[in-house]
Structure formats: C-alpha cells, structure tokens
Write a protein that holds these residues in place. Sequence first.
Motif, PDB file in Angstrom:
ATOM      1  N   GLY A  25       0.833  -1.202   0.000  1.00  0.00           N
ATOM      2  CA  GLY A  25       0.000   0.000   0.000  1.00  0.00           C
ATOM      3  C   GLY A  25       0.865   1.247   0.000  1.00  0.00           C
ATOM      4  N   ASP A  26       0.658   2.102   0.985  1.00  0.00           N
ATOM      5  CA  ASP A  26       1.433   3.334   1.093  1.00  0.00           C
ATOM      6  C   ASP A  26       2.604   3.214   2.059  1.00  0.00           C
ATOM      7  N   MET A  27       2.935   2.001   2.470  1.00  0.00           N
ATOM      8  CA  MET A  27       4.022   1.788   3.421  1.00  0.00           C
ATOM      9  C   MET A  27       5.224   1.147   2.736  1.00  0.00           C
ATOM     10  N   ILE A  28       6.414   1.639   3.093  1.00  0.00           N
ATOM     11  CA  ILE A  28       7.666   1.075   2.595  1.00  0.00           C
ATOM     12  C   ILE A  28       8.478   0.616   3.804  1.00  0.00           C
ATOM     13  N   TYR A  29       8.946  -0.619   3.743  1.00  0.00           N
ATOM     14  CA  TYR A  29       9.774  -1.202   4.798  1.00  0.00           C
ATOM     15  C   TYR A  29      11.125  -1.551   4.172  1.00  0.00           C
ATOM     16  N   THR A  30      12.199  -0.922   4.636  1.00  0.00           N
ATOM     17  CA  THR A  30      13.505  -1.264   4.090  1.00  0.00           C
ATOM     18  C   THR A  30      14.171  -2.324   4.948  1.00  0.00           C
ATOM     19  N   SER A  31      15.016  -3.099   4.313  1.00  0.00           N
ATOM     20  CA  SER A  31      15.914  -3.967   5.061  1.00  0.00           C
ATOM     21  C   SER A  31      17.011  -3.077   5.635  1.00  0.00           C
ATOM     22  N   GLY A  32      17.723  -3.586   6.611  1.00  0.00           N
ATOM     23  CA  GLY A  32      18.819  -2.810   7.188  1.00  0.00           C
ATOM     24  C   GLY A  32      19.861  -2.486   6.133  1.00  0.00           C
TER      25      GLY A  32
END
Length: 125
Positions: A25-32
């Motif tokens: 959706g409108d969320m972005i989760y990055t890896s470290g």
Amino acid sequence: MNKKIISTEKAPGAIGPYSQAVRIGDMIYTSGQIPMNPSTGEMVTEIKAATKQCLENVKAILEVEGAQMSNIIKTTVFLQDMNDFVAMNEVYASYFPQNPPARSAVQVSKLPKDSIVEIEVIASL
C-alpha cells in the motif's frame, strides 16, 4: 494488498534471501542498510561517514517509489559500539532537520560484513 519488491542499483544489493525493501500500500519497509558504497563495494568504517552512507542507501531505495527522507516515520539504528552514538546522531540529525521520525538505537555484538552501523526504516507515502 499487493506486495511490491523494491530494488535499485543505487544501494547495495541484498547479500541473502531478502529484498532491499518492500512496499505494501502506502508503506515502505527497508531492510537494514549497511555502510557499503554500492558503486565500489567498499565498506565505510568511520562512524560519521558510515552513518551517511547508510542513510544515502536508504534515500536511494525510497526514491525508487518517489519517497523522500521526510516520509520516514520510524528508524532503527544498530550500532556495533554505543560509544559511537553521539557521532552517529550528529550525522543522523542532518538528514531529519524537522519533524524527525521515531527511532530506536541499540548496540549489537555483530553486524553483517562486520559493519559498524546498520539502519532500517519504515516510510509512509
């Protein structure tokens, strides 16, 4: 919601079975992101320069989806040595001059590729 894998050559490639980032959706989760220069593969080992490289890698990933550093709502900073906190924080603050995101900062015993810092973020578009 559909899961979209985010990838760019402007940040270090994944060194395992994971994605640089995922958008839901409108969320972005990055890896470290470790302080590796994506152009040279060089690991930055001085804490201020390393923090800058981590955040530049994060920035490059976010830009793929049209996001900016101001879209970040939460960060997690992993430090090999908590004595580096003040120096890391000085550089970190320059990336968030107004309305900084929520943050956790923890010391860990070891990071991938023996890096001295790793930063992951959650952003909202």
